[in-house]
Design a protein around this motif. Structure first.
Motif, mmCIF file in Angstrom:
data_model
loop_
_atom_site.group_PDB
_atom_site.id
_atom_site.type_symbol
_atom_site.label_atom_id
_atom_site.label_comp_id
_atom_site.label_asym_id
_atom_site.label_seq_id
_atom_site.Cartn_x
_atom_site.Cartn_y
_atom_site.Cartn_z
ATOM 1 N N ALA A 2 -63.063 -36.914 -87.632
ATOM 2 C CA ALA A 2 -63.146 -37.291 -86.219
ATOM 3 C C ALA A 2 -63.328 -38.785 -86.055
ATOM 4 C CB ALA A 2 -64.296 -36.530 -85.558
ATOM 5 N N SER A 3 -63.891 -39.451 -87.056
ATOM 6 C CA SER A 3 -64.127 -40.892 -86.948
ATOM 7 C C SER A 3 -63.055 -41.703 -87.627
ATOM 8 C CB SER A 3 -65.491 -41.232 -87.558
ATOM 9 O OG SER A 3 -65.511 -40.881 -88.937
ATOM 10 N N GLU A 466 -54.536 -47.892 -75.754
ATOM 11 C CA GLU A 466 -54.345 -46.755 -76.653
ATOM 12 C C GLU A 466 -52.966 -46.112 -76.467
ATOM 13 O OE1 GLU A 466 -56.388 -42.467 -76.914
ATOM 14 O OE2 GLU A 466 -57.752 -44.127 -77.386
ATOM 15 N N GLU A 497 -54.942 -37.499 -84.226
ATOM 16 C CA GLU A 497 -56.289 -37.836 -83.757
ATOM 17 C C GLU A 497 -56.244 -38.491 -82.378
ATOM 18 O OE1 GLU A 497 -60.466 -38.586 -83.853
ATOM 19 O OE2 GLU A 497 -59.207 -37.261 -85.033
ATOM 20 N N LEU A 498 -55.304 -39.412 -82.177
ATOM 21 C CA LEU A 498 -55.190 -40.103 -80.888
ATOM 22 C C LEU A 498 -54.818 -39.129 -79.775
ATOM 23 C CD1 LEU A 498 -53.373 -43.381 -81.994
ATOM 24 C CD2 LEU A 498 -55.764 -43.137 -81.314
ATOM 25 N N ASN A 501 -57.855 -36.982 -78.919
ATOM 26 C CA ASN A 501 -58.838 -37.754 -78.155
ATOM 27 C C ASN A 501 -58.410 -37.882 -76.696
ATOM 28 O OD1 ASN A 501 -60.592 -38.153 -80.266
ATOM 29 N ND2 ASN A 501 -59.698 -40.118 -80.869
ATOM 30 N N ARG A 502 -57.147 -38.214 -76.523
ATOM 31 C CA ARG A 502 -56.637 -38.423 -75.160
ATOM 32 C C ARG A 502 -56.643 -37.113 -74.371
ATOM 33 N NH1 ARG A 502 -54.350 -42.308 -72.371
ATOM 34 N NH2 ARG A 502 -52.702 -41.885 -70.846
ATOM 35 N N GLY A 504 -58.632 -34.598 -74.839
ATOM 36 C CA GLY A 504 -60.014 -34.249 -74.543
ATOM 37 C C GLY A 504 -60.560 -35.014 -73.344
ATOM 38 N N ILE A 505 -60.163 -36.277 -73.217
ATOM 39 C CA ILE A 505 -60.619 -37.086 -72.084
ATOM 40 C C ILE A 505 -59.973 -36.616 -70.787
ATOM 41 C CG2 ILE A 505 -60.593 -39.409 -71.103
ATOM 42 C CD1 ILE A 505 -60.738 -40.479 -74.003
ATOM 43 N N HIS A 550 -62.088 -30.737 -82.862
ATOM 44 C CA HIS A 550 -62.003 -30.969 -81.411
ATOM 45 C C HIS A 550 -62.121 -29.674 -80.617
ATOM 46 C CE1 HIS A 550 -60.849 -35.289 -81.171
ATOM 47 N NE2 HIS A 550 -60.459 -35.078 -82.421
#
Length: 974
Positions: A2-3, A466, A497-498, A501-502, A504-505, A550
């Motif tokens: 995740a990091s 991003e 991963e990107l 993340n996107r 999830g936001i 995620h």
């Protein structure tokens, strides 16, 4: 996992610092070495023509590879540049002091006009040698000619325009008669159509050009020293041959549109550039006092053909009062200015001088520069020397100019075959877009460059862009080669991963619903891309971990479907009690192994649907692998649910015609448990042939016995041919069933009688029914009354057996009578056979003296012969010769052996008389007589007629002529 983004950003910062330190020592930022490996040839390559004129050159014109020059006072030299070794010299034939002022050659190179300083004009056609004066043109000093490129031919110019030093524009036409050359004046007509003026009055017409646009519209460009005029109008269709008078008539009362500049050179000149494979010019350059007016030609405009005009001032070293330019020529990206001692090439994109060529004083002053529009060659001459310029790869540096002008699309167009230049343009465009905050466009361009990946990625990360970073990574990923697997893995994982993340936001923000859906669709497109398939498959474990971290189960299922990891998909549905969805996945992808694995779970919850799915799979499923699921299910289910298992087993047996013993045994067990009626019908349908029965007979017998299905047990005993056990058990159920079993051993009368006796004893002793016992006698012919009597008790009255005893006695009488009749028939048959034998012994045939052998056609009575019932007669040796080749090998060997024995019995005798019974003398113990040997030979040779028997039928496929003798036979007939 995740990091990964934070870790990678740190690595990028470290990497960029290394890149900068490397760059400080001269390591380039692109993958191309930006250096010239060899000196490039100049764009304008000069060549001196190997030609020494006998007199000074006054004027020179070139068109369509045809060169004409005026030498001295009275000589004209014509050269076909395709045949330079064959020049043609023509004399003007002038006795006065007239000199050549200017020459004009049309676009085909066929028509040459020679203007003299005495205000006269001469004409010369390419196909003739004689110069002809144009009488109607006399009195006018010709400054310019506008040729008709649309109607002109090699013998006729069509309507053309002529400009004079007094500002008049004339329309004229010149034609050469094909029949008798110059029998008439070549100038058909010569009439004035307009007069050009400047503020001081009429001005010389320096240049004329005729162009045709769309829809039959004509554009006429005319220039004076300071003005450029445009005449626009349509010539009615079908009247083009009548000229351009109608266009000029429109402007009779007012001036046409024009451009005017204050300074002047005392003259002006306009040049045009026409691309290859096109008939109309694309751009123009007008050399006048203030500089060069450059622009493009737009034929779609209604009132003016000139477009995108700009004035490029002359370079600082050109002073129009001292060294003004003499001529101008236009190429695709440059215009060339001719000065008295040099040539300058100016780029039309930025007005910069890119080429200068200085001529030596020994060549003299430069006089004129012209271009052949057909082959794009530039010619320059002095009074002594002729030079030619070849234009080579003119667009080689155009990309750089467009790039500096921020016209990146044009720059890329002109360096698409030079990757090192294209990389520079893309990097400049990317930086330009980044500075203007067009981050997505910048990312697309950066992805195509060879710049350091880490530097670009960090640039977008620092700018918190991003989305642009994702675009850059996607484009970079699409440009990677299949061999760059490590880079592909890194980019694929990073992009996943990107995206997560996107998503999830955006998922938590209802106002961003549309953007979330769009991003989700892009992510799914990324996961399902065929190009990424191999990489994603090889690293699917990492992708699953990312998705799990995620908590994105939706895309985990989606990714599993793409990877064809249907086991994971089905397991996910089963864990969430989504059994219908799990079954849909199984039915859609039809994977047998998955059916075997998940059927035990699914059948517990949706048995009917699962069985329907099994049936739809047909023979692709092996029912034996599904039996464990059914057994586990049937042990805990109700009768109604067991029916689903029976339904599938029946489908396998009756529809798929399965022969596996395990399937049939399991179906038997289900029938025995729940459907005893179906059990017996199944057994009967399976038949009684043990070799064609697919269930285990012993297992079936034990199963039926355990559940008390006696009729089924009787049937199985019959199949196993255990008739005594079958009858014993059947007597416990039904006497009629026992009777049907007793008749089965048809070939064993003793056993059959024994079985019927069992039935009779049961009827008499158990049921005590005399009538049934008597019925048994009538049902089986093997039983007699005497066989049944011992079973009855001693005190039974004879009335019960009277009829049976009488019937038995009648049967005995009938049998005795039948035997008597058969004996009489046998006696009669023997008598007839003896009579036939006697008749055959006395049968004979007559042979006439003239009869001939059917084989050799010689008289028959000369040698031993055979006579057949069919009438054919053969000599012994002829028949032997015909029969022997067709006999089997063993008969041929036997016949040869008999002939040897027959020869051994023959004894030569000096007397012509033999003992009467010489042939019957015994040859010794164990040997055959001569007559017996001859009889054996006759049995082989004369068994049948060679023409009427089977021998003729067997030889039907043999040719009439022996193939080995075919050629010989054919030659005998010629």
């Amino acid at each position: 996992m995740a990091s990964i983004l934070d870790e990678y950003e740190d690595s990028l910062h470290r990497s960029v610092s290394v890149q900068q330190s490397r760059a400080s020592v001269g390591i380039p930022h692109s993958g191309f070495v930006n250096a010239r490996l060899e000196k490039e040839t100049p764009i304008f390559n000069k060549q001196r023509i190997d030609f020494a004129p006998p007199e000074k050159i006054n004027s020179l014109v070139v068109s369509s590879n045809q060169l004409c020059m005026s030498l001295g006072k009275d000589t004209l030299l014509r050269i076909d540049l395709g045949k330079p070794d064959e020049p043609n010299q023509v004399e003007l034939g002038r006795k006065d002091e007239a000199k050549v002022y200017k020459m004009f050659l049309d676009h085909t190179g066929s028509h040459l006009l020679i203007a003299l300083n005495t205000s006269e004009c001469l004409y010369l056609n390419r196909s003739v040698q004689k110069v002809r004066a144009l009488s109607r043109w006399k009195g006018h000093l010709i400054e310019s000619v506008g040729w008709n490129k649309f109607l002109g031919s090699e013998t006729n110019t069509g309507p053309i325009l002529v400009g004079t030093s007094q500002g008049q524009i004339y329309e004229a036409e010149i034609s050469v008669s094909e029949g008798s050359l110059f029998s008439t004046n070549p100038d058909q007509y010569f009439r004035q159509v307009y007069t050009l003026e400047e503020e001081s009055g009429p001005a010389p017409v320096c240049c004329l050009e005729i162009e045709r646009g769309i829809e039959g519209k004509f554009f006429i460009i005319a220039t004076t020293r300071k003005r450029l005029f445009q005449f626009v109008g349509k010539v009615p269709e079908g009247t083009e041959q009548q000229g351009f008078s109608s266009i000029f008539a429109v402007h009779a009362d007012h001036l046409p549109s024009f451009r005017e500049f204050p300074a002047n050179l005392g003259f002006s000149e306009i040049a045009f550039y026409t691309p290859k494979l096109r008939s109309n010019p694309r751009s123009f350059a007008w050399m006048m006092g203030n500089g060069v007016l450059y622009g493009t030609l737009d034929y779609s405009r209604p009132d003016s053909i000139l477009s995108d005009e700009r004035v490029w001032v002359y370079p600082p070293d050109i002073d129009i009062t001292v060294n003004k330019p003499i001529s101008i020529v236009l190429t695709q990206f440059h215009f060339l200015l001719l000065l008295p001692d040099r040539v300058k090439a100016v780029c039309t994109l930025n007005g910069q001088v890119v080429f200068q060529d200085l001529f030596l004083e020994k060549f003299g002053l430069l006089t004129r520069m012209i271009k052949d529009p057909t082959v794009q060659q530039i010619w320059i001459h002095t009074e002594k020397v002729v030079f030619r310029y070849h234009v080579q790869r003119e667009s080689r540096d155009v990309w750089k100019m467009y790039m500096n002008m921020n016209k990146f699309d044009l720059a890329k167009e002109y360096c698409k075959d030079r990757p090192e230049c294209l990389d520079i343009v893309l990097a400049k465009e990317a930086e330009h877009c980044f500075q203007n905050k067009r981050y997505l466009d910048s990312a697309k361009c950066y992805a195509l460059t060879q710049n350091y990946f880490e530097e670009i990625a960090l640039k977008f990360i620092d700018a918190k862009q991003e989305e642009a970073l994702m675009e850059f990574l996607i484009k970079k990923l699409s440009n990677l080669k299949p061999s760059e697997k490590t880079q592909t893995t890194l980019l694929t994982t990073w992009l996943t991963e990107l995206y997560l993340n996107r998503l999830g936001i955006l998922q938590g923000d209802p106002s961003q619903r549309n953007l979330y859906l769009d991003t989700r669709e892009k992510f799914r497109t990324f996961l399902s891309s065929p190009k990424n398939k191999d990489c994603l498959f090889n690293n699917r474990a990492s992708i699953y971990e990312l998705l799990a971290s995620h908590g994105d189960t939706e895309h985990m299922v989606y990714f599993a479907v793409i990877m064809q990891d249907y086991e994971r998909v089905v397991a996910h549905h089963c864990q969430h009690d989504e059994y219908d969805e799990a079954l849909n996945v199984l039915s859609r992808h039809r994977d047998e192994k998955l059916f075997y694995k998940f059927s035990p779970v699914l059948i517990q919850h949706i048995p009917k649907k699962v069985v329907d799915a099994w049936i739809s799979m047909g023979s692709r499923l092996d029912a034996r692998n599904l039996i464990p699921a059914l057994v586990n299910y049937s042990q805990s289910a109700s009768t109604q649910q067991i029916n689903e298992a029976i339904r599938y087993m029946e489908f396998c047996v009756y529809q798929l015609e399965e022969t596996q013993q395990a399937i049939h045994n399991y179906l038997l067990s289900l029938y025995a448990l729940c459907r005893p009626d179906s059990l017996l019908s199944y057994l009967e349908q399976a038949g009684t042939n043990p070799n064609r029965i697919h269930y285990d007979l012993k297992y079936a017998l034990r199963l039926c016995a355990e559940h008390g299905h006696h009729r089924a047990c009787v049937h199985i005993y019959k199949v196993m041919e255990l008739y005594e056990e079958a009858v014993d058990l059947a007597l416990q159920v039904d006497v009629d069933l026992a009777k049907s079993c007793a008749d089965l051993p048809e070939d064993d009368e003793e056993l059959r009688k024994k079985l019927w006796l069992k039935i009779a004893r049961h009827v008499v002793q158990e049921e005590k029914d005399v009538k049934k016992a008597m019925a048994c006698l009538s049902s089986c012919a093997l039983l007699k009354i005497e066989d049944v009597l011992p079973f009855f008790p001693d005190f039974v009255t004879i009335d019960h057996f009277k009829e049976a005893i009488c019937n038995s006695l009648e049967d005995y009488n009938k049998h005795i009578e039948e035997l008597k009749r058969e004996m009489e028939e046998a006696t009669q048959s023997a008598k007839r056979i003896r009579e036939d034998i006697q008749e055959m012994r006395n049968k004979y045939g007559s042979v006439e003296p003239q009869e001939k052998c059917a084989a050799c056609d010689f008289p028959l009575l000369n040698r031993p012969f055979y006579l057949f019932l069919c009438g054919h007669m053969f000599h012994y040796d002829c028949l032997l010769q015909a029969v022997f080749p067709n006999l089997p090998a063993y008969k041929q060997a036997k016949l040869e052996d008999l002939q040897k024995k027959l020869a051994a019995t023959s004894q030569p005798s000096k007397s012509h008389h033999r003992p009467k019974d010489a042939d019957t003398i015994s040859l010794g113990k164990g040997q055959q007589s001569r007559e017996q040997i001859k009889a054996d030979i006759d049995d082989i040779v004369a068994a049948e007629c060679v023409y009427c028997g089977e021998l003729m039928i067997r030889s039907i496929d043999k040719p009439f002529i022996d193939p080995q003798k075919y050629e010989e036979e054919m030659q005998s007939w010629l």
